[in-house]
Design a protein around this motif. Structure first.
Motif, short mmCIF file in Angstrom:
data_model
loop_
_atom_site.label_atom_id
_atom_site.label_comp_id
_atom_site.label_asym_id
_atom_site.label_seq_id
_atom_site.Cartn_x
_atom_site.Cartn_y
_atom_site.Cartn_z
N THR A 166 0.82 -1.20 0.00
CA THR A 166 0.00 0.00 0.00
C THR A 166 0.86 1.26 0.00
O THR A 166 1.97 1.26 0.54
CB THR A 166 -0.94 0.02 1.22
N HIS A 167 0.30 2.31 -0.60
CA HIS A 167 1.02 3.57 -0.75
C HIS A 167 0.05 4.73 -0.52
O HIS A 167 -0.98 4.82 -1.20
CB HIS A 167 1.64 3.67 -2.14
N PHE A 210 6.17 6.34 -8.88
CA PHE A 210 5.17 5.29 -8.97
C PHE A 210 5.45 4.23 -10.04
O PHE A 210 5.20 3.04 -9.81
CB PHE A 210 3.78 5.90 -9.20
N MET A 213 7.88 1.79 -8.44
CA MET A 213 7.32 1.16 -7.26
C MET A 213 6.20 0.18 -7.62
O MET A 213 6.12 -0.93 -7.09
CB MET A 213 6.81 2.23 -6.29
N ASP A 217 5.80 -3.86 -7.11
CA ASP A 217 4.62 -4.46 -6.50
C ASP A 217 4.05 -5.55 -7.40
O ASP A 217 3.67 -6.64 -6.93
CB ASP A 217 3.55 -3.39 -6.27
N LEU A 233 -3.42 2.17 -3.65
CA LEU A 233 -2.99 3.55 -3.51
C LEU A 233 -4.12 4.31 -2.83
O LEU A 233 -5.27 4.27 -3.29
CB LEU A 233 -2.67 4.18 -4.87
N TRP A 405 4.50 2.17 2.11
CA TRP A 405 5.65 2.94 1.62
C TRP A 405 5.11 4.13 0.82
O TRP A 405 4.27 3.96 -0.05
CB TRP A 405 6.54 2.08 0.72
N HIS A 406 5.60 5.32 1.12
CA HIS A 406 5.21 6.52 0.37
C HIS A 406 6.10 6.68 -0.86
O HIS A 406 7.29 6.32 -0.84
CB HIS A 406 5.34 7.77 1.25
N ASN A 407 5.54 7.27 -1.91
CA ASN A 407 6.33 7.50 -3.12
C ASN A 407 7.51 8.42 -2.86
O ASN A 407 8.58 8.27 -3.46
CB ASN A 407 5.44 8.11 -4.21
N TYR A 421 12.76 -1.40 0.75
CA TYR A 421 11.50 -1.91 0.19
C TYR A 421 11.76 -3.10 -0.71
O TYR A 421 11.06 -4.13 -0.63
CB TYR A 421 10.81 -0.79 -0.59
#
Length: 431
Positions: A166-167, A210, A213, A217, A233, A405-407, A421
């Motif tokens: 999740t982000h 993104f 990332m 994912d 997201l 994890w945030h972008n 990550y």
């Protein structure tokens, strides 16, 4: 209340137990009921009317242990009465305390500057077991007790039941608006560079990580299968406080490009409940409606901005708005199992003693928790060890691996989170 007790017993036994095995477990001090059960758990008095909700209901440190597992209520004693094991360790009340976050309701005066109950104030942290899914351990104990009485109840196979990558989309872009340019100029950044970022390709924006990332994912999703791996997201659609900045429009060309990219990789959209709505939960329904209108899809998942969900008002508002799954359940200041379990659970409203249909998913790790100085302030090696330990615990319990994890955390020069990550995803695949 009986519905909640039955739910907890069934949760402890898990999906591998025989469908009616829970009926062989009694939660009573009535000795006349003992012969009809294989295992009887004797109530400790936690749920008594003159105890529940009072200061006397709180566990006392140091905690007793049962087979090396922290016991919040009762005493570590088992006796046999004929064919029945009588257990004085009240694992039902202990599980209820953790699953419902009972202490967060009783200790409403304990909050940080964002209105959150601090993880370091929690009993699991103070007692030293925040990193353990103790409710899952209670379940394994109960299974062993039933097996000793002739009802084989195997422990869950060591495997992830589900993985959620999740982000939270707090700041999707570094400089794609005139407001971003003006802020950059105030910070003394190069004007030409700011304008190139403003008018250049979206992929050149330093916060737009993104593509990389989401591809990582998707590799986990391909390895585990779509049924076992979800990608979310969480987008904002409201909020007028300083903490809700920067604001963005889901209808803008840049955000639509991000949404197409998310869908291309099998990702789904969730509602990132604004900081303002966390304080004024009556705003949640409107934020959800705006998100659904902008994306033309149904929104059923949520996470609160700043992880600032409060009890029980916010959960009730999510339930009323039609949210079915919430992913807020982690502490901002310390990684671990806020719900005491690695498995998804139905929200237990400890105030009303009510069992909701809203599912809460245990957030084991938010990357900022690991690195920020005000939180755990771990080195790269320490952060990896912490993540691996929590993943091993979730796997052992047949639970979920939920990561946030945030972008912005994987942007160039942002620190160790990009490599961390990747290493955590690799461990999940290899497990």
């Amino acid at each position: 209340m009986d519905e909640i007790i039955v739910y907890i017993i069934r949760l402890l036994l898990g999906e591998r137990a025989a469908p009616e095995a829970w009926r062989l477990v009694g939660y009573t001090s009535d000795e006349a009921m003992f012969p009809s059960c294989r295992v009887v758990i004797v109530p400790s008095g936690f749920f008594d009317a003159d105890v529940y909700g009072a200061a006397a209901s709180m566990p006392v440190l140091p905690l007793r242990q049962m087979d090396g597992v922290p016991l919040l209520f009762g005493r570590p004693q088992i006796e046999r009465r004929g064919d029945t094991l009588v257990v004085h360790a009240d694992i039902v009340a202990s599980a209820f305390f953790l699953l419902s976050r009972y202490e967060e309701v009783v200790r409403r005066d304990v909050r940080d500057v964002h209105g959150r109950f601090p993880g370091r104030e929690s009993l699991p942290y103070r007692a030293g077991f925040i990193h353990r899914a103790v409710v899952d351990e209670y379940g394994r104990m109960l299974g062993r007790w039933l097996s000793q009485c002739g009802t084989p109840t195997p422990a869950p196979a060591p495997a992830f039941r589900h993985v959620y990558l999740t982000h939270d989309v707090d700041a999707p872009f570094a400089c794609r608006s005139w407001r971003n340019v003006a802020r950059g100029m105030r910070e003394g950044k190069n004007v030409a560079g700011l304008l190139r970022c403003k008018f250049g390709r979206l992929e050149e924006d330093p916060f737009y990580t993104f593509p990389q990332m989401l591809e990582e994912d998707a590799s986990v999703r391909r390895a585990l299968g779509e049924a076992r791996c979800g990608i979310y997201l969480f987008f904002k659609s409201g909020g007028n406080t300083p903490q809700d900045r920067p604001r963005y429009d889901m209808r803008s060309a840049d955000m639509r490009q991000l949404w197409r990219l998310t869908a291309l990789h099998g990702g789904r959209a969730g509602l990132h409940v604004s900081y303002e709505a966390g304080r004024r939960p009556q705003l949640i329904a409107a934020e959800k409606e705006r998100m659904e209108e902008a994306l033309n899809c149904s929104i059923t998942a949520s996470r609160h901005h700043f992880l600032s969900a409060r009890e029980p008002e916010d959960m009730a508002a999510l339930e009323k708005a039609g949210i079915t799954d919430d992913f807020t359940m982690g502490y901002a200041d310390v990684a671990g199992f806020r719900l005491g379990t690695s498995r998804p659970v139905r929200w237990i409203d400890a105030s009303a003693r009510r069992l909701s249909r809203l599912r809460l998913h245990p957030l084991a790790v938010m990357e900022a928790t690991l690195s920020e100085r005000r939180y755990m302030a771990l080195s790269a090696a320490g952060a990896q060890a912490c993540c691996f330990r929590l993943m091993d615990e979730a796997k052992r319990g047949g639970g979920e691996a939920v990561l946030l994890w945030h972008n912005t955390s994987v942007a160039e020069g942002a620190g160790y989170h990009r490599e961390l990550y990747r290493s955590v995803l690799h461990k999940i695949i290899e497990s």
